[in-house]
Write a protein that holds these residues in place. Structure first.
Motif, mmCIF file in Angstrom:
data_model
loop_
_atom_site.group_PDB
_atom_site.id
_atom_site.type_symbol
_atom_site.label_atom_id
_atom_site.label_comp_id
_atom_site.label_asym_id
_atom_site.label_seq_id
_atom_site.Cartn_x
_atom_site.Cartn_y
_atom_site.Cartn_z
ATOM 1 N N VAL A 92 -8.021 36.796 33.248
ATOM 2 C CA VAL A 92 -8.471 37.980 32.522
ATOM 3 C C VAL A 92 -8.749 39.052 33.573
ATOM 4 O O VAL A 92 -9.466 38.809 34.545
ATOM 5 C CB VAL A 92 -9.718 37.701 31.680
ATOM 6 N N TYR A 93 -8.173 40.213 33.370
ATOM 7 C CA TYR A 93 -8.308 41.324 34.310
ATOM 8 C C TYR A 93 -9.288 42.351 33.741
ATOM 9 O O TYR A 93 -9.186 42.737 32.565
ATOM 10 C CB TYR A 93 -6.948 41.963 34.558
ATOM 11 N N TYR A 94 -10.211 42.778 34.607
ATOM 12 C CA TYR A 94 -11.251 43.716 34.227
ATOM 13 C C TYR A 94 -11.212 44.936 35.142
ATOM 14 O O TYR A 94 -10.951 44.804 36.347
ATOM 15 C CB TYR A 94 -12.630 43.081 34.380
ATOM 16 N N CYS A 95 -11.537 46.093 34.592
ATOM 17 C CA CYS A 95 -11.759 47.246 35.448
ATOM 18 C C CYS A 95 -13.250 47.545 35.494
ATOM 19 O O CYS A 95 -14.017 47.166 34.604
ATOM 20 C CB CYS A 95 -10.951 48.467 35.013
ATOM 21 N N ASN A 96 -13.637 48.237 36.543
ATOM 22 C CA ASN A 96 -15.053 48.452 36.847
ATOM 23 C C ASN A 96 -15.230 49.749 37.605
ATOM 24 O O ASN A 96 -14.385 50.096 38.441
ATOM 25 C CB ASN A 96 -15.557 47.272 37.681
ATOM 26 N N ILE A 97 -16.303 50.456 37.295
ATOM 27 C CA ILE A 97 -16.743 51.547 38.160
ATOM 28 C C ILE A 97 -17.534 50.874 39.274
ATOM 29 O O ILE A 97 -18.621 50.328 39.037
ATOM 30 C CB ILE A 97 -17.593 52.570 37.402
ATOM 31 N N VAL A 98 -16.968 50.873 40.470
ATOM 32 C CA VAL A 98 -17.527 50.088 41.567
ATOM 33 C C VAL A 98 -18.958 50.502 41.852
ATOM 34 O O VAL A 98 -19.275 51.705 41.919
ATOM 35 C CB VAL A 98 -16.643 50.239 42.821
ATOM 36 N N GLY A 99 -19.802 49.497 41.994
ATOM 37 C CA GLY A 99 -21.204 49.754 42.279
ATOM 38 C C GLY A 99 -22.069 49.950 41.053
ATOM 39 O O GLY A 99 -23.259 50.218 41.181
ATOM 40 N N THR A 100 -21.457 49.801 39.894
ATOM 41 C CA THR A 100 -22.194 49.938 38.639
ATOM 42 C C THR A 100 -21.979 48.697 37.782
ATOM 43 O O THR A 100 -21.153 47.834 38.090
ATOM 44 C CB THR A 100 -21.744 51.169 37.845
ATOM 45 N N SER A 101 -22.701 48.657 36.686
ATOM 46 C CA SER A 101 -22.549 47.547 35.737
ATOM 47 C C SER A 101 -21.596 47.903 34.598
ATOM 48 O O SER A 101 -21.588 47.237 33.571
ATOM 49 C CB SER A 101 -23.922 47.171 35.170
ATOM 50 N N VAL A 102 -20.797 48.930 34.823
ATOM 51 C CA VAL A 102 -19.866 49.370 33.788
ATOM 52 C C VAL A 102 -18.552 48.623 33.946
ATOM 53 O O VAL A 102 -17.824 48.815 34.938
ATOM 54 C CB VAL A 102 -19.633 50.885 33.861
ATOM 55 N N TRP A 103 -18.255 47.789 32.964
ATOM 56 C CA TRP A 103 -17.044 46.972 32.956
ATOM 57 C C TRP A 103 -16.323 47.157 31.627
ATOM 58 O O TRP A 103 -16.952 47.404 30.598
ATOM 59 C CB TRP A 103 -17.384 45.487 33.098
ATOM 60 N N GLY A 104 -15.030 46.972 31.653
ATOM 61 C CA GLY A 104 -14.275 46.906 30.413
ATOM 62 C C GLY A 104 -14.387 45.516 29.802
ATOM 63 O O GLY A 104 -15.023 44.614 30.358
ATOM 64 N N GLN A 105 -13.718 45.348 28.665
ATOM 65 C CA GLN A 105 -13.800 44.071 27.950
ATOM 66 C C GLN A 105 -12.808 43.044 28.481
ATOM 67 O O GLN A 105 -12.901 41.857 28.162
ATOM 68 C CB GLN A 105 -13.534 44.299 26.452
ATOM 69 N N GLY A 106 -11.873 43.493 29.294
ATOM 70 C CA GLY A 106 -10.893 42.598 29.889
ATOM 71 C C GLY A 106 -9.600 42.523 29.105
ATOM 72 O O GLY A 106 -9.577 42.751 27.886
ATOM 73 N N THR A 107 -8.521 42.219 29.812
ATOM 74 C CA THR A 107 -7.221 42.016 29.185
ATOM 75 C C THR A 107 -6.581 40.782 29.803
ATOM 76 O O THR A 107 -6.599 40.613 31.021
ATOM 77 C CB THR A 107 -6.326 43.259 29.320
ATOM 78 N N GLN A 108 -6.039 39.919 28.961
ATOM 79 C CA GLN A 108 -5.494 38.646 29.421
ATOM 80 C C GLN A 108 -4.082 38.839 29.962
ATOM 81 O O GLN A 108 -3.227 39.448 29.303
ATOM 82 C CB GLN A 108 -5.452 37.639 28.273
ATOM 83 N N VAL A 109 -3.855 38.296 31.140
ATOM 84 C CA VAL A 109 -2.519 38.251 31.737
ATOM 85 C C VAL A 109 -2.152 36.778 31.914
ATOM 86 O O VAL A 109 -2.908 36.024 32.539
ATOM 87 C CB VAL A 109 -2.472 38.978 33.090
ATOM 88 N N THR A 110 -1.030 36.383 31.356
ATOM 89 C CA THR A 110 -0.561 35.016 31.476
ATOM 90 C C THR A 110 0.854 35.030 32.044
ATOM 91 O O THR A 110 1.738 35.699 31.489
ATOM 92 C CB THR A 110 -0.566 34.305 30.120
ATOM 93 N N VAL A 111 1.044 34.312 33.151
ATOM 94 C CA VAL A 111 2.342 34.257 33.809
ATOM 95 C C VAL A 111 2.870 32.826 33.688
ATOM 96 O O VAL A 111 2.243 31.884 34.186
ATOM 97 C CB VAL A 111 2.246 34.670 35.283
ATOM 98 N N SER A 112 3.991 32.681 33.040
ATOM 99 C CA SER A 112 4.574 31.349 32.848
ATOM 100 C C SER A 112 5.567 31.044 33.964
ATOM 101 O O SER A 112 6.223 31.943 34.503
ATOM 102 C CB SER A 112 5.272 31.283 31.498
ATOM 103 N N SER A 113 5.648 29.764 34.283
ATOM 104 C CA SER A 113 6.553 29.351 35.377
ATOM 105 C C SER A 113 7.940 29.022 34.849
ATOM 106 O O SER A 113 8.176 28.958 33.670
ATOM 107 C CB SER A 113 5.961 28.127 36.093
#
Length: 113
Positions: A92-113
């Motif tokens: 799950v990938y999240y973005c953030n304002i660095v140094g703060t507690s502000v985060w997004g809800q996340g987005t799932q990345v799945t890589v199949s082999s």
């Protein structure tokens, strides 16, 4: 209220590409260093990449040369271009304002082999 919303995740085969977006409301991202992080179940959230307000970038060792972080201040959005994806990039990938507690809800990345 500041909000970050990630999008662009999904299922992709190994070797493929995805572009994640992080759109902000309630603040101007141009003032801040922004970061992308990722997390798998049972593990800590790890740094993927950061970009300063001036455009300087920094990457985790595992993604150097494959991922690119960028920002479009006019769109108040930060991006993560992910190329040559590997199964170990699955998280799950999240973005953030660095140094703060502000985060997004996340987005799932799945890589199949």
């Amino acid at each position: 209220q500041v909000q970050l919303v990630e999008s662009g995740g999904g299922l992709v085969q190994a070797g493929g590409s995805l572009r994640l977006s992080c759109a902000a409301s309630g603040t101007l991202l141009s003032f801040y260093t922004m970061g992308w992080y990722r997390q798998t179940p049972g593990k800590q959230r790890d740094l993927v990449a950061t970009i300063t307000s001036g455009g300087s970038t920094n990457y985790g060792d595992s993604v150097k040369g494959r991922f690119t972080i960028s920002r479009d201040n006019a769109k108040n959005t930060v991006y993560l271009q992910m190329n040559s994806l590997k199964p170990e990039d699955t998280a799950v990938y999240y973005c953030n304002i660095v140094g703060t507690s502000v985060w997004g809800q996340g987005t799932q990345v799945t890589v199949s082999s």
